[in-house]
Motif scaffolding. Sequence first.
Motif, PDB file in Angstrom:
ATOM      1  N   ASP A 140       0.806  -1.226   0.000  1.00  0.00           N
ATOM      2  CA  ASP A 140       0.000   0.000   0.000  1.00  0.00           C
ATOM      3  C   ASP A 140       0.836   1.272   0.000  1.00  0.00           C
ATOM      4  O   ASP A 140       0.384   2.310  -0.485  1.00  0.00           O
ATOM      5  N   PHE A 141       2.048   1.230   0.541  1.00  0.00           N
ATOM      6  CA  PHE A 141       2.865   2.441   0.568  1.00  0.00           C
ATOM      7  C   PHE A 141       3.315   2.855  -0.835  1.00  0.00           C
ATOM      8  O   PHE A 141       3.753   3.982  -1.042  1.00  0.00           O
ATOM      9  N   ALA A 142       3.222   1.957  -1.789  1.00  0.00           N
ATOM     10  CA  ALA A 142       3.567   2.289  -3.171  1.00  0.00           C
ATOM     11  C   ALA A 142       2.594   3.298  -3.774  1.00  0.00           C
ATOM     12  O   ALA A 142       2.901   3.945  -4.783  1.00  0.00           O
ATOM     13  N   ASP A 143       1.408   3.425  -3.167  1.00  0.00           N
ATOM     14  CA  ASP A 143       0.386   4.339  -3.700  1.00  0.00           C
ATOM     15  C   ASP A 143       0.658   5.790  -3.340  1.00  0.00           C
ATOM     16  O   ASP A 143       0.008   6.687  -3.873  1.00  0.00           O
ATOM     17  N   TRP A 144       1.599   6.036  -2.385  1.00  0.00           N
ATOM     18  CA  TRP A 144       1.864   7.400  -1.976  1.00  0.00           C
ATOM     19  C   TRP A 144       2.703   8.127  -3.020  1.00  0.00           C
ATOM     20  O   TRP A 144       3.300   7.531  -3.912  1.00  0.00           O
ATOM     21  N   ILE A 161      12.746  -5.945   4.538  1.00  0.00           N
ATOM     22  CA  ILE A 161      11.914  -5.112   3.680  1.00  0.00           C
ATOM     23  C   ILE A 161      11.681  -3.769   4.353  1.00  0.00           C
ATOM     24  O   ILE A 161      11.261  -3.708   5.516  1.00  0.00           O
ATOM     25  N   LEU A 162      11.937  -2.682   3.644  1.00  0.00           N
ATOM     26  CA  LEU A 162      11.679  -1.338   4.118  1.00  0.00           C
ATOM     27  C   LEU A 162      10.634  -0.724   3.205  1.00  0.00           C
ATOM     28  O   LEU A 162      10.846  -0.612   1.996  1.00  0.00           O
ATOM     29  N   ALA A 163       9.503  -0.328   3.743  1.00  0.00           N
ATOM     30  CA  ALA A 163       8.425   0.279   2.951  1.00  0.00           C
ATOM     31  C   ALA A 163       7.924   1.510   3.684  1.00  0.00           C
ATOM     32  O   ALA A 163       7.585   1.442   4.872  1.00  0.00           O
ATOM     33  N   ALA A 186      -6.495  -2.681   7.342  1.00  0.00           N
ATOM     34  CA  ALA A 186      -5.296  -3.511   7.226  1.00  0.00           C
ATOM     35  C   ALA A 186      -4.389  -2.918   6.154  1.00  0.00           C
ATOM     36  O   ALA A 186      -4.820  -2.637   5.036  1.00  0.00           O
ATOM     37  N   ILE A 187      -3.120  -2.714   6.490  1.00  0.00           N
ATOM     38  CA  ILE A 187      -2.168  -2.045   5.594  1.00  0.00           C
ATOM     39  C   ILE A 187      -1.203  -3.089   5.043  1.00  0.00           C
ATOM     40  O   ILE A 187      -0.462  -3.727   5.792  1.00  0.00           O
ATOM     41  N   LEU A 188      -1.211  -3.265   3.730  1.00  0.00           N
ATOM     42  CA  LEU A 188      -0.325  -4.228   3.092  1.00  0.00           C
ATOM     43  C   LEU A 188       1.068  -3.625   2.958  1.00  0.00           C
ATOM     44  O   LEU A 188       1.259  -2.625   2.270  1.00  0.00           O
ATOM     45  N   VAL A 189       2.041  -4.237   3.638  1.00  0.00           N
ATOM     46  CA  VAL A 189       3.423  -3.769   3.563  1.00  0.00           C
ATOM     47  C   VAL A 189       4.093  -4.295   2.294  1.00  0.00           C
ATOM     48  O   VAL A 189       4.732  -3.542   1.546  1.00  0.00           O
TER      49      VAL A 189
END
Length: 213
Positions: free
Chosen positions: A111-115, A132-134, A148-151
């Motif tokens: 989900d952090f890819a959407d930022w 993994i660093l996200a 729920a946040i997908l890392v």
Amino acid sequence: MKEQKNRQLNAHYFFFRGALHALVFSFIFYSCGERELEVPPEAGHVPVDCGFPTLAIMPSQINVDRSVSGNFIADIFIMDDVMSTQLYGGAKAVINYNPNKLELLQVINGDFADWTQPLFFVDDTTEGRIEILAAFVGGETGAVGSQAILVASLEFRALGAMNDTLTFERVNIDSCEVEATTCELLDPDDNMLDITSFFDGVVSAQDGVPDEE
């Protein structure tokens, strides 16, 4: 609010300092919220509910039929109370597995890819260990804990009929108390957040089910 450049530097400092030393956390343990993990009754693997926030591998029981395909996906989630207003700005997840049983194929950002300015880094140079660093580094309010946040998603191949566990790297005192972990959570201002519990994932691979006569 910090300037974007400072935020980026802070985020890099926060994540990569974990490579220099093991972080020791003092956790406040509590049991609250209504979110439940979807654990199939036949799984034989029931995670201990130690409260939120949680780093979880989902599904918690992964059954692989190698006669169809030996590949499977395991998702890493940040999970919090369904009423939580906590904002998350990033996570560091470190997973251990048996490389004689599983082959890592790829790691996919979540989900952090959407930022607007995502930060995503994977280090799998140590056999049987994935770091993994996200995160995002500026211009966003953060991901809300009530969802729920997908890392990240991990794709593996089972190398044979076997059982293994995808384990978050940590030292446990008992089922709910963690003495140390290399995993981290942070808010949008780069402040570290406690991880109250971890839910590992169990993998079971078989070479198919024989036909009944």
